[in-house]
Design a protein around this motif. Structure first.
Motif, PDB file in Angstrom:
ATOM      1  N   SER A 124       0.872  -1.211   0.018  1.00 42.08           N
ATOM      2  CA  SER A 124      -0.181   0.032   0.111  1.00 42.08           C
ATOM      3  C   SER A 124       0.847   1.397   0.202  1.00 42.08           C
ATOM      4  O   SER A 124       1.814   1.526   0.788  1.00 42.08           O
ATOM      5  CB  SER A 124      -0.858  -0.046   1.349  1.00 42.08           C
ATOM      6  N   PRO A 125       0.723   2.137  -1.069  1.00 40.19           N
ATOM      7  CA  PRO A 125       1.501   3.416  -1.057  1.00 40.19           C
ATOM      8  C   PRO A 125       1.045   4.386   0.040  1.00 40.19           C
ATOM      9  O   PRO A 125       1.867   5.397   0.440  1.00 40.19           O
ATOM     10  CB  PRO A 125       1.157   4.104  -2.229  1.00 40.19           C
ATOM     11  N   ASN A 126       0.137   3.930   1.117  1.00 40.55           N
ATOM     12  CA  ASN A 126      -0.259   4.978   2.009  1.00 40.55           C
ATOM     13  C   ASN A 126       0.594   4.515   3.359  1.00 40.55           C
ATOM     14  O   ASN A 126       0.222   5.058   4.326  1.00 40.55           O
ATOM     15  CB  ASN A 126      -1.817   4.802   2.395  1.00 40.55           C
ATOM     16  N   ASP A 127       0.991   3.241   3.281  1.00 39.25           N
ATOM     17  CA  ASP A 127       1.656   2.805   4.659  1.00 39.25           C
ATOM     18  C   ASP A 127       3.178   2.791   4.621  1.00 39.25           C
ATOM     19  O   ASP A 127       3.841   2.435   3.606  1.00 39.25           O
ATOM     20  CB  ASP A 127       1.334   1.224   4.857  1.00 39.25           C
ATOM     21  N   HIS A 128       3.930   3.282   5.585  1.00 47.81           N
ATOM     22  CA  HIS A 128       4.977   3.608   5.838  1.00 47.81           C
ATOM     23  C   HIS A 128       5.566   3.292   6.983  1.00 47.81           C
ATOM     24  O   HIS A 128       4.906   3.438   8.162  1.00 47.81           O
ATOM     25  CB  HIS A 128       5.528   5.232   5.336  1.00 47.81           C
ATOM     26  N   PHE A 129       6.781   2.424   6.961  1.00 50.08           N
ATOM     27  CA  PHE A 129       7.298   2.126   8.417  1.00 50.08           C
ATOM     28  C   PHE A 129       8.469   2.470   8.897  1.00 50.08           C
ATOM     29  O   PHE A 129       9.456   2.660   7.924  1.00 50.08           O
ATOM     30  CB  PHE A 129       7.025   0.496   8.517  1.00 50.08           C
ATOM     31  N   ILE A 195      11.479   0.761  19.096  1.00 47.02           N
ATOM     32  CA  ILE A 195      10.311   1.648  18.818  1.00 47.02           C
ATOM     33  C   ILE A 195      10.205   1.457  17.340  1.00 47.02           C
ATOM     34  O   ILE A 195      10.902   1.869  16.537  1.00 47.02           O
ATOM     35  CB  ILE A 195      11.174   3.167  19.613  1.00 47.02           C
ATOM     36  N   THR A 196       8.695   1.511  16.885  1.00 50.14           N
ATOM     37  CA  THR A 196       8.378   1.399  15.615  1.00 50.14           C
ATOM     38  C   THR A 196       7.208   2.787  15.517  1.00 50.14           C
ATOM     39  O   THR A 196       6.436   2.803  16.392  1.00 50.14           O
ATOM     40  CB  THR A 196       7.935   0.098  15.295  1.00 50.14           C
ATOM     41  N   VAL A 197       7.300   3.243  14.349  1.00 45.76           N
ATOM     42  CA  VAL A 197       6.022   3.847  14.057  1.00 45.76           C
ATOM     43  C   VAL A 197       5.569   3.680  12.558  1.00 45.76           C
ATOM     44  O   VAL A 197       6.256   3.672  11.256  1.00 45.76           O
ATOM     45  CB  VAL A 197       6.558   5.606  14.012  1.00 45.76           C
ATOM     46  N   LEU A 198       4.234   3.195  12.624  1.00 46.79           N
ATOM     47  CA  LEU A 198       3.622   2.948  11.328  1.00 46.79           C
ATOM     48  C   LEU A 198       2.769   4.224  10.925  1.00 46.79           C
ATOM     49  O   LEU A 198       1.914   4.326  11.825  1.00 46.79           O
ATOM     50  CB  LEU A 198       2.680   1.789  11.661  1.00 46.79           C
ATOM     51  N   VAL A 199       2.921   4.604   9.711  1.00 45.23           N
ATOM     52  CA  VAL A 199       2.361   5.853   9.222  1.00 45.23           C
ATOM     53  C   VAL A 199       1.191   5.136   8.268  1.00 45.23           C
ATOM     54  O   VAL A 199       1.692   4.447   7.299  1.00 45.23           O
ATOM     55  CB  VAL A 199       3.126   6.644   8.286  1.00 45.23           C
ATOM     56  N   ILE A 206       2.342   4.241  17.189  1.00 44.14           N
ATOM     57  CA  ILE A 206       3.814   4.114  17.530  1.00 44.14           C
ATOM     58  C   ILE A 206       3.801   2.776  18.797  1.00 44.14           C
ATOM     59  O   ILE A 206       3.065   2.940  19.528  1.00 44.14           O
ATOM     60  CB  ILE A 206       4.057   5.665  18.456  1.00 44.14           C
ATOM     61  N   ALA A 207       4.459   1.803  18.575  1.00 48.32           N
ATOM     62  CA  ALA A 207       4.641   0.871  19.404  1.00 48.32           C
ATOM     63  C   ALA A 207       5.961   0.816  19.985  1.00 48.32           C
ATOM     64  O   ALA A 207       7.204   0.979  19.472  1.00 48.32           O
ATOM     65  CB  ALA A 207       4.674  -0.592  18.432  1.00 48.32           C
TER      66      ALA A 207
END
Length: 829
Positions: A124-129, A195-199, A206-207
């Motif tokens: 998905s082009p809307n998901d960034h990690f 620490i992870t950030v899923l956009v 934010i996990a």
């Protein structure tokens, strides 16, 4: 802004929150951040089956196969990378930097930090990690690399990834932890925080498990305020402290473990008060594992006492007043508060420059307060072009006009009394020097083994110095250096002559110098893989007119270079070597020449290094021209003067020269008093000497006059600043002789001897302190009277605070052991 779930973890099991979220709670402020930790079945097998289940389409597997290609950890050398989020018509512009730590005893130690950037994430082009993983322990590097890969795969494979990102993130963390336990990597005493950030479109997930951190900048009027998107999992958090205790952990500092402090009394305050001895997690009957965090992935032994992998998950909706996000390991946040990091990012349009500035400042502070640096990793993501259409939805009608408010999430249905208080304000950072750093400075003073730069190899004209100085002032790496450090840089930067076609640095090689272009033209080129094979491409050109410089990261480590630099024309470069730069940084806190001078002052000679360093920081500088009167009468004396440059002439009367508190006028060893016949005398003091120390004791010497001979520069320590650091010592010298006389009379009056049996029965409450006979930097020996008798004893007492700051715990304990085991002797007090 969404629902709130939370859960308390006990061992490997977690108890769900009973309360459900009311859908009617629709009005939230920008920083009312929802903390998620999803519900779990009592049967953990159900979760494992769920995590292992593949998605219903092939998209997930296709996304997994492209992870390694998409997350290649390099960027164009002249810019950051920009990606679009088509569903919301905005862009993410990001950059990163990971700096291996400097460990004097292990110079080849691997960087245990790792990170990943998948843009897009999956199909998905809307998901960034974005993710940062801070490994620790003997196999920390392997653990962080393993988790970086497996966590992303598990997240994409989760059947709820598209429909419930919160549940998917939680399951991915738990599953990755189980996989690391089952792998051949020994994670018994090793692991990694994460620490992870899923956009996803407008939403951020934010996990966090551990003490790395994510921060968002929030515009409030003209200011940009730091809002933490995660809370560090350490025993400083009351809820985490109570949770691990219920799981069977002991929580003690190293001082408590070593018996220097009462293990039954909590001796730590807050993170900003931490002096390098934070509370740690220990098993009940052992000296391990000693982790300073309460959650991580791996650490199978620590997991048995409550150090779990379960993440806390925060959900935030992006808005136009949230211009950027920072994700970083604790190597950044150990000494830099979140607000300082945000302020640094706000200064730069390009996130690549912000990353470099943050890493450089973190590195500098580590060397200032410690004898090493941690691994340092940072990702900066700018959010550009996000429109405000969503602001008119009723669910957030005033979400971005109201300032951030703390939010309390209460956890029920758990045996653990865990009340997680979400606080949106930024955390503080350490500001105390470590004991190892103090010991290093003390050793340098005693042994003279301080770093000394080599002799200047090239003299420079004033025009060249001015050009180099301008280049240094414009560079983020050197902006916070002191004047003396800048002068050292100018002295030890060396000239390098190059010919057209010469390769200054080569791609893939190891750089050891930072270069400033003196004259000529240079080009940056890199070999990149393309369909037709490897093709060299010119990325940038450097000239002297632009005050160009390159190679700054080589000053911090010898990691392989990502591009080559070649001379287009004949030219000149000015080079600064890594070891010289590191040595200059190490002198930021320990100005050894000044510390040695301060220690030579009689009334300062017994002060510990930490106080001497604070005094050095309190000095102000004054300049005088030839013949100028520095002091006309004693009342004009501001304090103690240290002559940094030039010569001064002191005129005073003979009685003043003989004053016991003014030895700097004529040192007692000179013994010139008998030769003086006039009522006044003149003495010249040269660079490195001092005068006026009697002012610190509240005394005046009259008449007294000081005149500059040539140009003079003096550093001045006022009595007010001296008292602020040390405390008033006005009567110390006057009382010294009285103490000796007083102590002698005590001994003469006390003729009765105590037998050994009587001394063994003496308690501290039976003693009354009478006078001090002698003192050192951390203890004093004095006379005490024994209650209800005429007997006097000698007593040596230590200041725990000073012993700790000087790092002399082992020495004190050895002395205690020696004194308690020695046979009674007339020579031992």
């Amino acid at each position: 802004m969404g629902c709130i779930h939370s859960r308390a973890c006990i061992g490997q099991l977690c108890v769900t929150r009973d309360a459900e979220v009311k859908q009617s709670e629709t009005v939230k402020t920008a920083a009312e951040i929802a903390v998620f930790s999803p519900a779990q079945s009592d049967d953990e097998g159900e979760i494992r089956d769920q995590v292992n289940q593949l998605g219903s389409t092939e998209d997930n597997e296709v996304g997994i196969t492209r992870l390694s290609r998409v997350s290649a950890q390099f960027l164009p050398h002249d810019s950051s990378r920009t990606v679009k989020v088509p569903s919301e018509s905005y862009e993410l512009c990001y950059s990163f930097l990971s700096q291996r730590g400097y460990y004097p005893d292990a110079l080849d130690k691997a960087n245990q930090d790792s990170f990943c950037i998948h843009s897009p994430f999956g199909m998905s082009p809307n998901d960034h990690f974005f993710g940062v993983f801070d490994g620790h322990g003997e196999f920390g590097a392997q653990c962080s690399q393993f988790v970086k890969q497996k966590l992303c795969e598990n997240l994409l494979r989760n059947s709820q990834f598209q429909t419930d990102a919160v549940e998917a993130c939680h399951s991915a963390f738990v599953m990755t932890n189980s996989q690391l336990h089952a792998d051949t990597i020994d994670d018994s005493m090793s692991g990694t925080t994460a620490i992870t950030v899923l956009v996803r479109g407008r939403m951020l997930y934010i996990a966090n498990s551990g003490d790395s951190r994510a921060v968002v900048g929030e515009k409030r009027g003209e200011d940009i305020v730091a809002v933490d998107l995660s809370t560090d999992h350490t025993p400083f958090r009351v809820d985490e402290l109570e949770r691990v205790k219920l799981c069977g952990a002991r929580v003690l500092t190293l001082d408590q473990i070593e018996g220097l402090k009462d293990p039954d009394v909590q001796c730590w305050g807050t993170e900003e008060d931490d002096d390098g001895d934070p509370p740690r997690i220990w098993v009940q009957n052992g000296m391990y594992p000693g982790t300073a965090f309460t959650r991580s992935i791996g650490d199978s032994i620590a997991e048995t006492i409550g150090v779990v992998a379960n993440p806390e998950i925060v959900v935030l909706e992006l808005a136009p007043n949230l211009p950027f996000i920072v994700i970083a390991s604790d190597g950044v946040f150990e000494f830099l508060p979140s607000q300082t990091v945000v302020d640094m990012v706000a200064k730069y349009k390009d996130p690549r420059d912000a990353c470099a500035a943050i890493v450089a400042e973190s590195y500098r502070l580590w060397l200032q307060y410690e004898t090493r640096t941690d691994d340092i990793t940072v990702i900066v993501v700018h959010v550009n072009g996000l429109n405000d259409a969503a602001l008119y939805r009723p669910t957030s009608s005033f979400a971005f006009t109201k300032p951030a408010l703390p939010q309390v999430v209460e956890v029920s249905g758990s045996e653990c009394p865990s009340h997680m208080r979400w606080n949106s304000r930024s955390h503080h950072a350490r500001h105390d020097i470590s004991r190892s750093r103090l010991r290093s400075i003390e050793s340098s003073l005693e042994n003279g083994q301080a770093w000394v730069p080599p002799s200047p190899a090239h003299r420079k004209t004033w025009e060249e110095e001015a050009r180099i100085g301008r280049a240094l002032n414009d560079h983020f790496l050197f902006r916070k250096l002191t004047d003396s450090q800048c002068h050292a840089l100018l002295d030890y930067i060396q000239r390098v002559e190059v010919q057209a076609g010469d390769v200054v640095v080569e791609q893939g090689g190891e750089g050891e110098c930072f270069y400033i272009v003196g004259n000529g033209e240079f080009e940056v080129f890199a070999t990149q893989e393309e369909k037709i094979g490897e093709v060299p491409r010119v990325l940038q050109r450097y000239t002297a007119e632009k005050l160009s410089s390159f190679g700054e990261l080589a000053l911090m480590s010898n990691k392989p270079l990502q591009a080559s630099v070649r001379a287009v024309t004949n030219g000149t470069l000015w080079a600064l070597k890594r070891e010289d730069f590191r040595g200059i940084l190490m002198t930021e806190f320990s100005n050894l020449s000044l510390l040695k001078l301060l220690r030579s002052v009689d009334i300062l000679s017994r002060l510990p290094i930490l106080q001497l360093s604070h005094i050095a920081d309190s000095l102000s500088q004054l300049s005088f021209s030839d013949g100028q009167t520095i002091v006309d009468k004693s009342e004009d004396l501001l304090g103690m003067y240290i002559i940094q440059k030039g010569v001064v002439k002191i005129t005073c009367d003979v009685d003043s020269a003989k004053n016991v508190n003014a030895p700097s006028i004529i040192p007692p060893s000179d013994n010139h008093y008998d030769d003086i016949t006039n009522e006044s005398l003149s003495v010249e003091k040269t660079e490195g000497s001092y005068f006026g120390e009697w002012k610190l004791l509240g005394e005046d010497i009259s008449p007294f006059r000081v005149v500059a001979v040539g140009d003079v520069v003096c550093s001045v320590l006022t009595r007010e600043k001296f008292d602020a650091v040390v405390g008033p010592l006005a009567r110390s010298s006057q009382d010294d002789q009285k103490s000796k006389d007083y102590s002698t009379s005590f001994f003469l009056e006390s003729n009765k001897k105590l037998d050994n049996l009587s001394i063994e029965k003496v308690q501290l409450v039976d003693l009354e302190w009478r006078t001090c006979l002698y003192s050192t930097d951390c203890c004093e020996i004095g006379l005490v009277s024994l209650r209800d008798t005429e007997n006097f004893l000698s007593l040596k007492r230590f200041s725990k605070q000073k012993v700790k700051k000087l790092g002399k715990e082992a020495q004190v304990l050895k002395e205690k052991y020696l004194m308690t085991n020695i046979n009674p002797s007339a020579s031992v007090p």
